[in-house]
Write an enzyme that holds these catalytic residues in place. Structure first.
Site, PDB file in Angstrom:
ATOM      1  N   TYR A  94       7.099  -1.112  -1.876  1.00 34.18           N
ATOM      2  CA  TYR A  94       6.283  -1.435  -2.918  1.00 34.18           C
ATOM      3  C   TYR A  94       6.654  -2.624  -3.055  1.00 34.18           C
ATOM      4  O   TYR A  94       7.308  -4.151  -2.679  1.00 34.18           O
ATOM      5  CB  TYR A  94       7.076  -1.428  -4.192  1.00 34.18           C
ATOM      6  CG  TYR A  94       6.958   0.224  -4.759  1.00 34.18           C
ATOM      7  CD1 TYR A  94       5.677   0.703  -4.804  1.00 34.18           C
ATOM      8  CD2 TYR A  94       7.712   1.140  -3.825  1.00 34.18           C
ATOM      9  CE1 TYR A  94       5.765   1.905  -5.028  1.00 34.18           C
ATOM     10  CE2 TYR A  94       7.756   2.413  -4.181  1.00 34.18           C
ATOM     11  CZ  TYR A  94       6.504   3.146  -4.506  1.00 34.18           C
ATOM     12  OH  TYR A  94       6.384   4.847  -4.876  1.00 34.18           O
ATOM     13  N   SER A  95       4.559  -3.622  -3.147  1.00 37.02           N
ATOM     14  CA  SER A  95       5.012  -5.213  -3.015  1.00 37.02           C
ATOM     15  C   SER A  95       5.345  -5.676  -4.288  1.00 37.02           C
ATOM     16  O   SER A  95       5.603  -5.809  -5.658  1.00 37.02           O
ATOM     17  CB  SER A  95       3.218  -5.588  -2.762  1.00 37.02           C
ATOM     18  OG  SER A  95       2.977  -5.189  -1.909  1.00 37.02           O
ATOM     19  N   CYS A 253      -5.924  -6.229   0.677  1.00 38.80           N
ATOM     20  CA  CYS A 253      -4.488  -5.794  -0.120  1.00 38.80           C
ATOM     21  C   CYS A 253      -5.155  -4.312  -1.010  1.00 38.80           C
ATOM     22  O   CYS A 253      -5.288  -4.990  -1.726  1.00 38.80           O
ATOM     23  CB  CYS A 253      -3.211  -6.723  -0.296  1.00 38.80           C
ATOM     24  SG  CYS A 253      -2.432  -5.212  -0.876  1.00 38.80           S
ATOM     25  N   GLU A 293      -2.632  -5.897   4.276  1.00 39.51           N
ATOM     26  CA  GLU A 293      -2.064  -4.703   3.628  1.00 39.51           C
ATOM     27  C   GLU A 293      -2.368  -3.550   3.722  1.00 39.51           C
ATOM     28  O   GLU A 293      -2.776  -4.170   2.105  1.00 39.51           O
ATOM     29  CB  GLU A 293      -0.599  -5.455   3.121  1.00 39.51           C
ATOM     30  CG  GLU A 293       0.586  -5.113   3.533  1.00 39.51           C
ATOM     31  CD  GLU A 293       1.660  -5.636   2.481  1.00 39.51           C
ATOM     32  OE1 GLU A 293       2.151  -6.242   3.266  1.00 39.51           O
ATOM     33  OE2 GLU A 293       2.256  -5.558   1.605  1.00 39.51           O
ATOM     34  N   TYR A 295      -3.111   0.538   2.216  1.00 41.21           N
ATOM     35  CA  TYR A 295      -1.519   1.263   2.548  1.00 41.21           C
ATOM     36  C   TYR A 295      -2.610   2.758   2.047  1.00 41.21           C
ATOM     37  O   TYR A 295      -3.513   2.794   1.044  1.00 41.21           O
ATOM     38  CB  TYR A 295      -0.458   1.623   1.690  1.00 41.21           C
ATOM     39  CG  TYR A 295      -0.494   1.121   0.658  1.00 41.21           C
ATOM     40  CD1 TYR A 295      -0.859   1.845  -0.934  1.00 41.21           C
ATOM     41  CD2 TYR A 295      -0.671  -0.542   0.691  1.00 41.21           C
ATOM     42  CE1 TYR A 295      -0.423   1.088  -1.869  1.00 41.21           C
ATOM     43  CE2 TYR A 295      -0.283  -1.083  -0.753  1.00 41.21           C
ATOM     44  CZ  TYR A 295      -0.426  -0.745  -1.568  1.00 41.21           C
ATOM     45  OH  TYR A 295      -0.474  -1.744  -3.177  1.00 41.21           O
TER      46      TYR A 295
HETATM   47  C1  LIG Z   1       3.550  -2.629   2.673  1.00 45.04           C
HETATM   48  C2  LIG Z   1       3.274  -1.704   1.954  1.00 45.04           C
HETATM   49  C3  LIG Z   1       3.058  -2.022   0.324  1.00 45.04           C
HETATM   50  C4  LIG Z   1       2.882  -0.492  -1.288  1.00 45.04           C
HETATM   51  N1  LIG Z   1       2.968  -1.283  -2.040  1.00 45.04           N
HETATM   52  C5  LIG Z   1       2.186  -0.780  -3.497  1.00 45.04           C
HETATM   53  C6  LIG Z   1       2.667  -1.452  -4.318  1.00 45.04           C
HETATM   54  O1  LIG Z   1       2.455  -2.243  -4.580  1.00 45.04           O
HETATM   55  N2  LIG Z   1       2.001  -0.495  -5.699  1.00 45.04           N
HETATM   56  C7  LIG Z   1       2.769   1.368  -6.073  1.00 45.04           C
HETATM   57  O2  LIG Z   1       1.826   1.344  -6.146  1.00 45.04           O
HETATM   58  N3  LIG Z   1       2.421   1.668  -4.068  1.00 45.04           N
HETATM   59  C8  LIG Z   1       2.468   0.453  -2.824  1.00 45.04           C
HETATM   60  N4  LIG Z   1       2.469   1.203  -1.560  1.00 45.04           N
HETATM   61  C9  LIG Z   1       2.904   2.847  -1.302  1.00 45.04           C
HETATM   62  C10 LIG Z   1       4.159   3.351  -1.698  1.00 45.04           C
HETATM   63  O3  LIG Z   1       5.247   2.765  -0.823  1.00 45.04           O
HETATM   64  C11 LIG Z   1       3.910   4.794  -1.402  1.00 45.04           C
HETATM   65  O4  LIG Z   1       3.692   5.310  -0.944  1.00 45.04           O
HETATM   66  C12 LIG Z   1       3.591   5.457  -3.261  1.00 45.04           C
HETATM   67  O5  LIG Z   1       4.054   5.181  -4.696  1.00 45.04           O
HETATM   68  C13 LIG Z   1       3.693   7.133  -2.702  1.00 45.04           C
HETATM   69  O6  LIG Z   1       4.637   7.541  -2.620  1.00 45.04           O
HETATM   70  P1  LIG Z   1       5.116   8.478  -3.362  1.00 45.04           P
HETATM   71  O7  LIG Z   1       6.474   8.820  -2.321  1.00 45.04           O
HETATM   72  O8  LIG Z   1       4.930   8.367  -5.406  1.00 45.04           O
HETATM   73  O9  LIG Z   1       4.298  10.022  -3.264  1.00 45.04           O
HETATM   74  P2  LIG Z   1       4.670  10.729  -1.457  1.00 45.04           P
HETATM   75  O10 LIG Z   1       5.854  12.070  -1.899  1.00 45.04           O
HETATM   76  O11 LIG Z   1       5.076   9.885  -0.401  1.00 45.04           O
HETATM   77  O12 LIG Z   1       3.559  11.577  -2.282  1.00 45.04           O
HETATM   78  C14 LIG Z   1       2.489  10.651  -1.456  1.00 45.04           C
HETATM   79  C15 LIG Z   1       1.117  11.312  -1.986  1.00 45.04           C
HETATM   80  O13 LIG Z   1       1.064  12.850  -0.898  1.00 45.04           O
HETATM   81  C16 LIG Z   1       1.380  13.937  -1.595  1.00 45.04           C
HETATM   82  N5  LIG Z   1       2.311  14.757  -0.889  1.00 45.04           N
HETATM   83  C17 LIG Z   1       3.772  14.689  -0.363  1.00 45.04           C
HETATM   84  N6  LIG Z   1       3.267  16.069  -0.175  1.00 45.04           N
HETATM   85  C18 LIG Z   1       2.852  16.449   0.348  1.00 45.04           C
HETATM   86  C19 LIG Z   1       2.674  17.758   1.073  1.00 45.04           C
HETATM   87  N7  LIG Z   1       3.813  18.246   1.467  1.00 45.04           N
HETATM   88  N8  LIG Z   1       0.841  18.389   1.364  1.00 45.04           N
HETATM   89  C20 LIG Z   1       0.099  17.526   0.598  1.00 45.04           C
HETATM   90  N9  LIG Z   1       0.416  16.734   0.134  1.00 45.04           N
HETATM   91  C21 LIG Z   1       1.587  15.833  -0.434  1.00 45.04           C
HETATM   92  C22 LIG Z   1       1.496  13.628  -3.165  1.00 45.04           C
HETATM   93  O14 LIG Z   1       0.978  14.631  -3.563  1.00 45.04           O
HETATM   94  C23 LIG Z   1       0.965  12.263  -3.177  1.00 45.04           C
HETATM   95  O15 LIG Z   1      -0.328  11.891  -3.393  1.00 45.04           O
HETATM   96  C24 LIG Z   1       2.933   0.732  -0.751  1.00 45.04           C
HETATM   97  C25 LIG Z   1       2.887   0.949   0.413  1.00 45.04           C
HETATM   98  C26 LIG Z   1       2.641   0.112   1.590  1.00 45.04           C
HETATM   99  C27 LIG Z   1       3.376   0.787   2.939  1.00 45.04           C
END
Ligand SMILES: Cc1cc2nc3c(=O)[nH]c(=O)nc-3n(C[C@H](O)[C@H](O)[C@H](O)COP(=O)(O)OP(=O)(O)OC[C@H]3O[C@@H](n4cnc5c(N)ncnc54)[C@H](O)[C@@H]3O)c2cc1C
Length: 295
Positions: A94-95, A253, A293, A295
Site C-alpha cells: 500500500y502506498s 500511478c 507504478e 497495479y
Molecule cells: C506498489 C503497489 C502499491 C499499491 N498501493 C495501493 C494503495 O495505495 N491502495 C490500495 O487500495 N491498493 C494498493 N495496491 C494494491 C494492493 O496491494 C492489493 O493488491 C489490493 O488491496 C487487493 O488486495 P486484497 O488482498 O484485498 O485482494 P486479493 O485477495 O488479493 O484479491 C484481489 C482480487 O482478486 C479476486 N480474487 C481473489 N482470489 C480469487 C480467486 N481464487 N478467484 C477469483 N478471484 C479471486 C478478489 O475478489 C479481488 O477482487 C498496491 C499494489 C502495489 C503493487
C-alpha cells in the site's frame, strides 16, 4: 515484495531510476520475521456514502518504533490467517499517502488510501480495522518512485483511484516544506464520478498556485466520458512546454489499464510540438524523471 514492485513498474519499459534530488530512502527496516506493530488511529470513508466504491483513509501510528518514510514509498501488510492452501497470506503493498514527518507535522504515523476489493483478503481486513486495532507492518519499500526535493522541479502526476495516494504525499510535502516552490505541480485525476474520487473535498481547497488540478469523470450521467488521457490532450500545449524543461518529472500511478492511453496522449502532445516522445521517454526514465507504478 521485490516481485510486486517489479511488476508494478513494468510499464516503465526499463530500469527505474530515482530523481537526482530525491532524499535517500530507508528500505526493508521491517520484514515478516521482524514486523513493526502499528496502531490504527483513524479509519474513515473517503468516497461518498452513495458511491459504488468504498475507499478509506487509514492512519497508522508507530508509537516509539522508528518507521521513516518518504513520499512515494509503500508499506507491506499481511492479513492474519491462511490462504486457501493453508499457507499464511502473502503481503500486499500500500502506498504511503502522507508526507515524511507524518500525517500531521512531527508525528510518528502515516496514512494509507485503501480501496475495498470485492472478496479481497487484505483490503477488507484493513478497511474493517477499528480505531485502536493493532496490525503488523513491513517495509518501508521502494527506492525510485520518490519525489524530487528540488523546489524548481515540475511534477506532472497522473492517477486513477487509489493511485492518488502517493500524490497526496507529494502535494502535502510541497505545501509543508516549500509552499512558494517555483516548480509546478499538476494533477490529472480520473474517477467514475466526483463522488468516487478520493479526497475530492480536501482537493478543492488546495490552492491552484500550489497544485494545478485536472479532474476527469467517465460515468457522469448525460456527460461525455472523459479519461485522464483526454484531459492530457486538452492540455497538450502546456504538457509539451513542460516536457521540454529538463526539470520536469512525470509520475503515473493507479490501474494498469491506464498506461497505454496515457502513453499515447503524451506521444500526441509531443508530436504536435515536434518532440519525439519515443526518444524523450527513455531519456527521462534514465535521468530519474519518468515513473510508473500500476497495479
Ligand atoms: C506498489 C503497489 C502499491 C499499491 N498501493 C495501493 C494503495 O495505495 N491502495 C490500495 O487500495 N491498493 C494498493 N495496491 C494494491 C494492493 O496491494 C492489493 O493488491 C489490493 O488491496 C487487493 O488486495 P486484497 O488482498 O484485498 O485482494 P486479493 O485477495 O488479493 O484479491 C484481489 C482480487 O482478486 C479476486 N480474487 C481473489 N482470489 C480469487 C480467486 N481464487 N478467484 C477469483 N478471484 C479471486 C478478489 O475478489 C479481488 O477482487 C498496491 C499494489 C502495489 C503493487
Amino acid at each position: 515484495v521485490s516481485k510486486l514492485l517489479e511488476e508494478a513498474r513494468k510499464g516503465l519499459g526499463g530500469k527505474p531510476v530515482a530523481p537526482h534530488s530525491a532524499s535517500k530512502p530507508t528500505v526493508n527496516l521491517y520484514n515478516r520475521g521482524k514486523p513493526a506493530t502499528a496502531t490504527v488511529t483513524g479509519n474513515f470513508r473517503l468516497t461518498d456514502a452513495g458511491a459504488d466504491s468504498d475507499v478509506r483513509h487509514i492512519i497508522l501510528d508507530f508509537g516509539d518504533q522508528k518507521f521513516p518514510v518518504l513520499e512515494g514509498q509503500s508499506i507491506g501488510i499481511v492479513a492474519p490467517g491462511n490462504d486457501e492452501n493453508g499457507k499464511p497470506h502473502v503481503a500486499r503493498l500500500y502506498s504511503v499517502a502522507s508526507p515524511r514527518g507524518g500525517e500531521k507535522p512531527n508525528t510518528n504515523n502515516l496514512a494509507l488510501t485503501v480501496k475495498r476489493e470485492d472478496n479481497g483478503v487484505c483490503s477488507n481486513y484493513l478497511c474493517d480495522l477499528p480505531r485502536g486495532a493493532k496490525l503488523e507492518v513491513t517495509g518501508p519499500f521502494g527506492a525510485t518512485f520518490l519525489m524530487p526535493d528540488d523546489p524548481a522541479a515540475n511534477i506532472i502526476m497522473i492517477c486513477t483511484g487509489t493511485g492518488s495516494a502517493p500524490f497526496r504525499g507529494f502535494t502535502e510535502r510541497r505545501r509543508r516544506a516549500m509552499p512558494d516552490a517555483p516548480g509546478r505541480l499538476l494533477l490529472f485525476f480520473g474517477a467514475r464520478r466526483p463522488e468516487e474520487l478520493p479526497y475530492f473535498g480536501p482537493l478543492q481547497k488546495v490552492p491552484e498556485k500550489l497544485l494545478g488540478k485536472y479532474f476527469c469523470y467517465s460515468r457522469v450521467p448525460d456527460q461525455p466520458r472523459v479519461y485522464v488521457q483526454d484531459r492530457i490532450r486538452s492540455e497538450m500545449a502546456q504538457i509539451a512546454a513542460l516536457l521540454r524543461d529538463e526539470k520536469t518529472h512525470v509520475y503515473i500511478c493507479g490501474l494498469k489499464g491506464m498506461e497505454s492511453g496515457v502513453d499515447e496522449a503524451f506521444a500526441d502532445a509531443c508530436r504536435a510540438a515536434s518532440i519525439d516522445w519515443s526518444a524523450l521517454k527513455p531519456k527521462m526514465r534514465e535521468s530519474g524523471r519518468y515513473h510508473v507504478e500500476t497495479y
